[in-house]
Design an enzyme around this catalytic site. Sequence first.
Site, PDB file in Angstrom:
ATOM      1  N   CYS A   1     -39.499 -31.871 -97.276  1.00  0.00           N
ATOM      2  CA  CYS A   1     -40.736 -31.093 -97.146  1.00  0.00           C
ATOM      3  C   CYS A   1     -41.874 -32.080 -96.925  1.00  0.00           C
ATOM      4  O   CYS A   1     -42.158 -32.913 -97.787  1.00  0.00           O
ATOM      5  CB  CYS A   1     -40.973 -30.263 -98.407  1.00  0.00           C
ATOM      6  SG  CYS A   1     -42.527 -29.347 -98.396  1.00  0.00           S
TER       7      CYS A   1
ATOM      8  N   ASN B   1     -45.346 -31.634 -96.413  1.00  0.00           N
ATOM      9  CA  ASN B   1     -46.518 -31.454 -97.277  1.00  0.00           C
ATOM     10  C   ASN B   1     -46.161 -31.719 -98.732  1.00  0.00           C
ATOM     11  O   ASN B   1     -46.993 -32.216 -99.508  1.00  0.00           O
ATOM     12  CB  ASN B   1     -47.092 -30.050 -97.115  1.00  0.00           C
ATOM     13  CG  ASN B   1     -47.858 -29.893 -95.825  1.00  0.00           C
ATOM     14  OD1 ASN B   1     -48.450 -30.836 -95.316  1.00  0.00           O
ATOM     15  ND2 ASN B   1     -47.842 -28.691 -95.267  1.00  0.00           N
TER      16      ASN B   1
ATOM     17  N   CYS C   1     -46.821 -26.053 -93.031  1.00  0.00           N
ATOM     18  CA  CYS C   1     -45.502 -26.676 -93.155  1.00  0.00           C
ATOM     19  C   CYS C   1     -45.590 -28.059 -92.529  1.00  0.00           C
ATOM     20  O   CYS C   1     -45.870 -28.181 -91.328  1.00  0.00           O
ATOM     21  CB  CYS C   1     -44.439 -25.833 -92.462  1.00  0.00           C
ATOM     22  SG  CYS C   1     -42.789 -26.589 -92.466  1.00  0.00           S
ATOM     23  N   GLY C   2     -45.378 -29.098 -93.323  1.00  0.00           N
ATOM     24  CA  GLY C   2     -45.536 -30.460 -92.831  1.00  0.00           C
ATOM     25  C   GLY C   2     -44.474 -30.887 -91.839  1.00  0.00           C
ATOM     26  O   GLY C   2     -44.781 -31.453 -90.786  1.00  0.00           O
ATOM     27  N   THR C   3     -43.198 -30.621 -92.153  1.00  0.00           N
ATOM     28  CA  THR C   3     -42.150 -30.961 -91.192  1.00  0.00           C
ATOM     29  C   THR C   3     -42.273 -30.082 -89.951  1.00  0.00           C
ATOM     30  O   THR C   3     -41.934 -30.500 -88.846  1.00  0.00           O
ATOM     31  CB  THR C   3     -40.757 -30.811 -91.819  1.00  0.00           C
ATOM     32  OG1 THR C   3     -40.611 -29.491 -92.363  1.00  0.00           O
ATOM     33  CG2 THR C   3     -40.514 -31.852 -92.900  1.00  0.00           C
TER      34      THR C   3
END
Length: 273
Positions: A73, A75, A203-205
């Site tokens: 993840c 973030n 969503c970071g990814t």
Amino acid sequence: MEIDVYKYEGAGNDFVLIDNRARKFDPQKDLVARLCHRRFGIGADGLMLLEEDGETSFRMRYFNADGLEATMCGNGGRCIALFAEHLGIGGYHKRFRAVDGIHDAKVTTLGPDRGEIALGMNDVSTIEPYAKGSLLDTGSPHYVEFVDRVRDIDVVRQGRAIRYGSPLAEHGGANVNFVEFLAPDRIRIRTYERGVEDETLACGTGATACAIVAHALRSQHCNNFDIETAGGKLNVSFSVDNQGTYRNIQLSGPARRVFYGTIRTENFIENES
């Protein structure tokens, strides 16, 4: 059992964090899911444990809101780096282990409860066409589709159909991202996250995946993208080598400590009648 818990958020992506270096917390599926529940628990997109690691500053373990241990993840990685800073672990540059390998994080600005965190992501070498979009893995699998007006998309209905559609579902599914170009170096995204099984505010990814696909298919002169999400702004930068591999990927954005307190874990376990 009493245990200290913390809540952090990064661009609206929120997490329960626990310092588990003493291994007191047992992350049972039902307990994790209950803690993440927005009616019966603290409420979060996921839960993270900060644990000891023999070779790096710490180990990050990430659990989705459904209680299952999950893939990377982005973030969450930024939030746990700020958490580590608040715990006094490492300096402004931190190296930690996650499920997809080693990550470096840099605290670029720091306040009492918040900071700007730049997180190094793993290299990406493969982008595959799928349905109307593209599939790639940025620590978690992502589907990316370009749309004209992302605000008009029914993210839950369309995202769920892709996430559970065949043949993708047979391979564990993927997070689903819808992307609108705002400028050659600026995109707006919305994401349906597996494990949460709903739209999340960021969503970071997913932001990383969208920036890479935006470069590969639409804006090849740009390697630094500003990204608008429902929960805030992120930035993704990278370089591309002669073989087309994306390297030196940096996911940057805000992280914030929301609150902390003490809970009794037995209060979050349902008693059978």
